[in-house]
Design a protein around this motif. Structure first.
Motif, PDB file in Angstrom:
ATOM      1  N   LEU A 100     -33.118 -37.535 -70.086  1.00 54.95           N
ATOM      2  CA  LEU A 100     -32.992 -36.059 -69.251  1.00 54.95           C
ATOM      3  C   LEU A 100     -34.437 -36.082 -68.398  1.00 54.95           C
ATOM      4  CD1 LEU A 100     -31.610 -33.622 -68.389  1.00 54.95           C
ATOM      5  CD2 LEU A 100     -32.675 -32.386 -70.612  1.00 54.95           C
ATOM      6  N   THR A 104     -35.055 -36.058 -64.313  1.00 58.17           N
ATOM      7  CA  THR A 104     -35.768 -34.808 -63.723  1.00 58.17           C
ATOM      8  C   THR A 104     -36.972 -35.356 -62.906  1.00 58.17           C
ATOM      9  OG1 THR A 104     -34.856 -33.642 -65.557  1.00 58.17           O
ATOM     10  CG2 THR A 104     -36.629 -32.485 -64.230  1.00 58.17           C
ATOM     11  N   VAL A 107     -35.793 -36.974 -59.785  1.00 56.03           N
ATOM     12  CA  VAL A 107     -35.746 -35.879 -58.711  1.00 56.03           C
ATOM     13  C   VAL A 107     -36.646 -35.239 -58.034  1.00 56.03           C
ATOM     14  CG1 VAL A 107     -34.390 -33.748 -58.252  1.00 56.03           C
ATOM     15  CG2 VAL A 107     -33.175 -35.250 -59.789  1.00 56.03           C
ATOM     16  N   GLY A 108     -37.665 -34.960 -58.796  1.00 54.08           N
ATOM     17  CA  GLY A 108     -39.054 -34.411 -58.525  1.00 54.08           C
ATOM     18  C   GLY A 108     -39.690 -35.394 -57.607  1.00 54.08           C
ATOM     19  N   SER A 111     -38.470 -35.468 -53.930  1.00 53.30           N
ATOM     20  CA  SER A 111     -38.631 -34.246 -53.087  1.00 53.30           C
ATOM     21  C   SER A 111     -40.107 -34.283 -52.594  1.00 53.30           C
ATOM     22  CB  SER A 111     -38.271 -33.068 -53.818  1.00 53.30           C
ATOM     23  OG  SER A 111     -39.279 -32.955 -55.018  1.00 53.30           O
ATOM     24  N   LEU A 169     -43.848 -27.790 -69.791  1.00 49.57           N
ATOM     25  CA  LEU A 169     -42.522 -28.714 -69.937  1.00 49.57           C
ATOM     26  C   LEU A 169     -41.817 -28.546 -71.684  1.00 49.57           C
ATOM     27  CD1 LEU A 169     -40.716 -30.245 -68.117  1.00 49.57           C
ATOM     28  CD2 LEU A 169     -41.760 -32.191 -68.912  1.00 49.57           C
ATOM     29  N   THR A 172     -41.155 -24.968 -72.389  1.00 52.80           N
ATOM     30  CA  THR A 172     -40.017 -24.361 -71.861  1.00 52.80           C
ATOM     31  C   THR A 172     -38.781 -24.845 -72.649  1.00 52.80           C
ATOM     32  OG1 THR A 172     -41.320 -24.238 -69.865  1.00 52.80           O
ATOM     33  CG2 THR A 172     -38.938 -24.048 -69.872  1.00 52.80           C
ATOM     34  N   TYR A 173     -38.672 -25.999 -73.106  1.00 51.74           N
ATOM     35  CA  TYR A 173     -37.568 -26.397 -73.732  1.00 51.74           C
ATOM     36  C   TYR A 173     -37.532 -25.846 -75.318  1.00 51.74           C
ATOM     37  CZ  TYR A 173     -35.899 -29.786 -70.441  1.00 51.74           C
ATOM     38  OH  TYR A 173     -35.264 -30.387 -69.117  1.00 51.74           O
ATOM     39  N   LEU A 193     -27.250 -32.402 -75.248  1.00 46.37           N
ATOM     40  CA  LEU A 193     -28.275 -33.241 -74.287  1.00 46.37           C
ATOM     41  C   LEU A 193     -27.369 -34.467 -73.804  1.00 46.37           C
ATOM     42  CD1 LEU A 193     -31.610 -33.294 -76.509  1.00 46.37           C
ATOM     43  CD2 LEU A 193     -31.350 -32.522 -74.097  1.00 46.37           C
ATOM     44  N   LYS A 196     -25.158 -33.419 -71.146  1.00 54.22           N
ATOM     45  CA  LYS A 196     -25.844 -32.984 -70.043  1.00 54.22           C
ATOM     46  C   LYS A 196     -26.095 -34.486 -69.276  1.00 54.22           C
ATOM     47  CE  LYS A 196     -28.607 -30.619 -67.026  1.00 54.22           C
ATOM     48  NZ  LYS A 196     -28.178 -29.706 -66.259  1.00 54.22           N
ATOM     49  N   LEU A 200     -24.915 -35.376 -65.383  1.00 51.64           N
ATOM     50  CA  LEU A 200     -25.936 -35.952 -64.468  1.00 51.64           C
ATOM     51  C   LEU A 200     -25.501 -37.129 -63.886  1.00 51.64           C
ATOM     52  CD1 LEU A 200     -29.185 -34.288 -65.729  1.00 51.64           C
ATOM     53  CD2 LEU A 200     -27.705 -33.348 -63.730  1.00 51.64           C
ATOM     54  N   LYS A 207     -24.344 -37.399 -55.263  1.00 51.33           N
ATOM     55  CA  LYS A 207     -25.378 -36.946 -54.470  1.00 51.33           C
ATOM     56  C   LYS A 207     -26.250 -37.830 -53.930  1.00 51.33           C
ATOM     57  CE  LYS A 207     -26.309 -32.368 -56.771  1.00 51.33           C
ATOM     58  NZ  LYS A 207     -27.286 -31.636 -57.727  1.00 51.33           N
TER      59      LYS A 207
ATOM     60  N   LEU B 205     -34.148 -29.450 -58.826  1.00 43.76           N
ATOM     61  CA  LEU B 205     -34.942 -29.689 -60.097  1.00 43.76           C
ATOM     62  C   LEU B 205     -34.395 -28.999 -61.206  1.00 43.76           C
ATOM     63  CD1 LEU B 205     -36.989 -31.921 -60.407  1.00 43.76           C
ATOM     64  CD2 LEU B 205     -38.901 -30.015 -60.653  1.00 43.76           C
ATOM     65  N   LEU B 211     -30.764 -27.389 -70.001  1.00 39.46           N
ATOM     66  CA  LEU B 211     -29.782 -27.450 -70.671  1.00 39.46           C
ATOM     67  C   LEU B 211     -28.960 -26.146 -70.535  1.00 39.46           C
ATOM     68  CD1 LEU B 211     -30.506 -28.828 -74.222  1.00 39.46           C
ATOM     69  CD2 LEU B 211     -29.260 -30.002 -72.565  1.00 39.46           C
ATOM     70  N   GLN B 223     -43.963 -17.826 -69.180  1.00 37.60           N
ATOM     71  CA  GLN B 223     -45.181 -18.803 -69.169  1.00 37.60           C
ATOM     72  C   GLN B 223     -46.055 -18.660 -67.979  1.00 37.60           C
ATOM     73  OE1 GLN B 223     -45.246 -22.829 -70.621  1.00 37.60           O
ATOM     74  NE2 GLN B 223     -43.140 -22.522 -70.971  1.00 37.60           N
TER      75      GLN B 223
END
Lengths: 208, 292
Positions: A100, A104, A107-108, A111, A169, A172-173, A193, A196, A200, A207, B205, B211, B223
């Motif tokens: 995952l 991510t 993708v970052g 961009s 990171l 946040t998870y 997970l 997901k 993707l 995409k 992103l 999830l 945060q």
């Protein structure tokens, strides 16, 4: 024949030396070198600029991933529940979370525009755990800080958390993972997970 | 979509959701918040995102940067005012100097000359000022259209709208009094599209990474705000009881302690004299000890 063997041995020795040099590299120098290298690649490779996902993944796998400790990242994100997981479950969690994050990150990367990255000098570091700080400049906005938490391992410094603008990171998870485990157990989290990731992977070709 | 309609939907969502919550202490309104989050995503999918994509497709990068800079320039006045309210005089003067430099040398704010000259843009708003003064963030709150906020940041946001928009309206009145309404409205719309287009990559992103998008956005927002209130140097959070008890050699407590070592005396400011400020269950931040 002897010539070939000799050349092979020389090459192997050189490679080992390079590996050794990498392992010795200071954490801030390591992050800076890897970032500079990846940005140079993006600027010179039209496939990367067009967002070719196969090529991006290739670059991430070879240039970036070796410097991450995914087991530690997963362990921190899963929190206290990590100890309740069997070694097999821990492996699966790490594998799925890694997939995952790689997606991510890719993708970052695609961009990325012409932002400039500055590195702050490493201050008051401990011997085995440091935070390497960098800032990305964008027009009309406060620069975004990107901090890499790193720890020393037998084969060089490894990143175990990344904070963007103060948002970690791993942290946040953590809440999401905790809720998931509370509702449907460790296996439930592994399933979410992998679902997901599958979703993707299926969406990726469309995409481009 | 009228504001009244939006509010009606919000009220309905609130009633329908009741007190549904997974028990996150920072998010007692989770039921309502989730409903509003879904509503906002719908609005974004059908209106904001397509407009932002079209804008990005049609307008070249240089021009888009100019638009971003133009609006950001007006904001520096209010950002400076907030720095003054927090007693950060040097930063405040810097913000106002930015406005003077960018309005002149930067051609009415189209270029961020000040940043190039070494005067970086700051990020301040009234919610951060309240936080600096010691007002706790309170529960997480999703606003219609505007999205993530908190009980503290939502009313502060209303003040910000006046603070950011005031100088812009003043300029329009001064330079084009005859077409004031049209120009003000056009600028408002352009700003919305411009801001959203700058966030396109971030939202792509997000779709990849999360999830559960709702809790991902919430946790990242909380945060981020905390980090902004403390200007990038937030004090350590009190670990969950669970975490502190973890017998694991590499527990989160060890991690936090290591971090502290790594960052040295600069953070947290006076950890040696007294325990660092902590954040309680609902995200209430105790005032910083080194506040001027």
């Amino acid at each position: 024949m002897i010539d070939v063997t000799k050349r092979f041995v020389t090459a192997a020795a050189l490679a080992l030396a390079a590996l050794g040099a990498h392992a010795q590299e200071a954490p801030d120098a390591l992050v800076k070198n890897v970032s500079t290298e990846v940005i140079a690649l993006i600027k010179s490779d039209p496939l990367l600029q067009r967002g070719d996902s196969k090529r991006i993944t290739e670059v991430v796998e070879t240039k970036v991933l070796p410097h991450f400790n995914f087991t530690r990242m997963t362990q921190l994100a899963v929190g206290p529940n990590w100890r309740k997981a069997t070694p097999e479950q821990q492996n699966q969690l790490t594998e799925q979370f890694r997939t995952l994050l790689v997606r991510t990150y890719s993708v970052g990367l695609s961009s990325y525009r012409d932002e400039t990255i500055e590195f702050e000098p490493l201050r008051a570091s401990s011997d085995s755990d440091v935070v390497v700080k960098s800032r990305v400049k964008r027009p009309g906005a406060q620069p975004v800080t990107i901090d890499y938490s790193m720890e020393k391992s037998a084969n060089g410094w490894k990143v175990y958390d990344v904070s963007i603008g103060g948002v970690s990171l791993v942290t946040t998870y953590r809440d999401t993972f905790r809720d998931e485990v509370r509702q449907s157990g460790i296996d439930g989290l592994i399933k979410s997970l992998s679902d997901k990731n599958r979703q993707l992977a299926a969406a990726a070709p469309a995409k481009k | 979509m009228s504001l009244r309609r939006t509010l009606a939907v919000a009220a309905l969502a609130l009633v329908a959701s009741g007190c549904a919550s997974t028990g996150n202490p920072r998010d007692p309104l989770e039921g309502y918040n989730r409903a509003m989050f879904t509503f906002n995503e719908r609005v974004d999918d059908y209106a904001l995102k397509p407009a932002a994509r079209a804008y990005r497709f049609v307008v070249p990068q240089t021009v888009r940067n100019g638009v971003t800079n133009f609006f950001a320039n007006f904001e520096d006045i209010w950002i400076g005012a907030n720095n003054f309210m927090q007693g950060k005089v040097t930063a405040g003067l810097g913000d106002w100097a930015r406005f003077v430099i960018n309005s002149t040398l930067g051609i009415a704010g189209l270029y961020d000359t000040a940043s190039d000259a070494g005067l970086p843009k700051n990020n301040e708003d009234f919610g951060q000022t309240l936080g600096w003064w010691g007002v706790p963030s309170g529960p997480y709150l999703v606003l219609p259209i505007f999205g993530s906020s908190t009980m503290r940041d939502a009313p502060a946001f209303a003040v910000d709208i006046a603070g950011y928009g005031g100088p812009r309206r003043y300029a329009v009145r001064k330079f084009a009094p005859s077409a004031e309404t049209q120009i003000t409205n056009t600028m408002w719309g352009l700003n919305v599209v411009s801001v959203r287009s700058n966030l396109l990559d971030a939202s792509n992103l997000l779709e990849q990474a999360a999830l559960d998008r709702y809790s991902f956005v919430r946790d990242a927002y909380l945060q981020r705000r905390r980090n902004l209130v403390y200007d990038g140097k937030p004090p350590k959070l009190k670990d969950d009881d669970d975490d502190a008890r973890a017998p694991d050699a590499r527990s989160l407590t060890t991690l936090a302690a290591n971090r502290e070592l790594a960052l040295g005396s600069a953070w947290p400011p006076d950890v040696s004299r007294e325990p660092p400020p902590t954040v309680n269950a609902v995200g209430a931040i105790t005032p910083r000890e080194d506040a001027p």
